[in-house]
Write an enzyme that holds these catalytic residues in place. Structure first.
Site, PDB file in Angstrom:
ATOM      1  N   HIS A  71       1.074  -1.085   0.188  1.00 16.07           N
ATOM      2  CA  HIS A  71       0.324   0.072   0.135  1.00 16.07           C
ATOM      3  C   HIS A  71       0.892   1.335  -0.441  1.00 16.07           C
ATOM      4  O   HIS A  71       0.372   1.961   0.531  1.00 16.07           O
ATOM      5  CB  HIS A  71      -1.520  -0.129   1.002  1.00 16.07           C
ATOM      6  CG  HIS A  71      -1.770  -1.377   0.754  1.00 16.07           C
ATOM      7  ND1 HIS A  71      -2.754  -1.494   2.141  1.00 16.07           N
ATOM      8  CD2 HIS A  71      -2.094  -2.332  -0.068  1.00 16.07           C
ATOM      9  CE1 HIS A  71      -3.577  -2.529   2.428  1.00 16.07           C
ATOM     10  NE2 HIS A  71      -3.301  -2.855   0.259  1.00 16.07           N
TER      11      HIS A  71
ATOM     12  N   CYS B 177       8.496  18.968 -12.279  1.00 18.99           N
ATOM     13  CA  CYS B 177       7.191  19.684 -12.834  1.00 18.99           C
ATOM     14  C   CYS B 177       7.780  21.160 -14.219  1.00 18.99           C
ATOM     15  O   CYS B 177       7.715  21.708 -14.336  1.00 18.99           O
ATOM     16  CB  CYS B 177       5.653  18.904 -12.619  1.00 18.99           C
ATOM     17  SG  CYS B 177       5.474  18.097 -13.168  1.00 18.99           S
TER      18      CYS B 177
END
Length: 319
Positions: free
Chosen positions: A174, A210
């Site tokens: 997870h 980014c």
């Protein structure tokens, strides 16, 4: 055969229980390729608060967002990102959970896993936990740097695109709360104090990777690119694991390595993916076991609550 249940509290006064526990210990000693599957129960004694108690993390978050109605389970559902308010609650909740995990210490169970590995008995550990306490006990996991990789040295402390090494012993099914990842480019970064402060306020920050690429394009008079935001690198319900292909490959490899014992600890076995993993390994172990060893337990379940009826033909012993 029905599941044999052993009550540890009765062991001092029950010779039969003591013999059965000795049989379990013998099975561990004799096994050479043990697979372990763990859940939140192995970390419950480590100082990490639960979600539902009066002083649990969920109620602490409710104090900051008194008008928000959201169920505890929904804090781990990918749909929460569709709403700005639930996203803010999630970020605040995760910052509290991360702070608690940072103060926690590995339990004897975590050290047991590392001992199995040191003695060459651990084929693999698969955990539903995101706390990384297995690594803190010394077990190499998916949150550890690959021994064959190098870190990309930048001002942003970005790590390489994640990949699971075949030498990784603990697989986090997870995700890992000690990392953050970009929602757009999937770049991974260590979960820093700066991220903690931002998440505590229910907000996030832009992905520096980014942003850098976008700024470089704009400087060349090119079209700007979308800039993603950073989020905790844990896997929510109804969300694909970024390392899912690697995990599937490792599981397939492990199934072919003739595992000889499965130990399940601290999980209620309700999540579909974990249920399938357990059933696949249990089946492989049965197929690999010689007929002469049928009396020896092959699937051991250690948990406070008993397994559901569907496990009656799969689990041998419940402790």
């Amino acid at each position: 055969m029905p599941i044999t249940t052993l009550d540890l509290d009765s062991a001092p006064n029950d010779a039969s229980t003591r013999r059965s526990l000795t049989s379990l210990s013998s099975a561990v000693v004799k096994s050479r390729r043990i697979v372990v599957v763990t859940g939140a129960g192995i970390s419950s004694s480590c100082g990490i608060p639960d979600f539902r108690s009066s002083d649990g993390l969920y109620n602490l978050v409710k104090q900051q967002y008194p008008d928000v109605v959201i169920k505890g389970r929904d804090l781990f559902d990918a749909s929460l990102f569709r709403d700005q308010t639930s996203t803010a609650v999630f970020y605040t909740f995760i910052s509290g959970l991360k702070a608690a995990i940072d103060k926690a210490e590995p339990s004897p169970t975590h050290h047991f896993l590392n001992t199995l590995n040191k003695r060459g008995k651990l084929l693999r550990s698969y955990t539903q936990n995101i706390d990384g306490l297995e690594e803190r006990s010394g077990l190499n996991g998916t949150g550890s740097p690959s021994p064959t990789s190098t870190t990309v040295e930048t001002d942003m402390s970005k790590t390489e695109k994640p990949k699971i090494s075949k030498d990784t012993k603990n697989i986090q099914l997870h995700g890992d709360i000690h990392q953050v990842r970009c929602t757009t480019c999937s770049a991974m970064f260590p979960f820093s104090e700066e991220h903690m402060e931002v998440f505590q306020k229910g907000t996030t920050t832009e992905c520096p990777e980014c942003k850098q690429r976008c700024d470089e394009r704009v400087a060349r008079s090119a079209r700007a690119l979308r800039v993603g935001s950073l989020r905790p690198a844990i896997v929510l319900y109804d969300e694909a694991h970024p390392l899912g292909d690697d995990i599937a490959t490792i599981q397939t490899t492990d199934l072919g390595k003739r595992p000889d014992l499965l130990i399940i600890m601290g999980t209620s076995l309700k999540v579909h993916g974990c249920k399938k993993l357990v059933k696949d390994f249990a089946k492989a172990i049965r197929q690999n076991s010689p007929s002469s060893s049928t009396a020896s337990p092959k699937v051991i379940f250690v948990n406070k609550t008993a397994p559901a009826a569907e496990w009656s033909t799969i689990i041998d012993v419940h402790v």
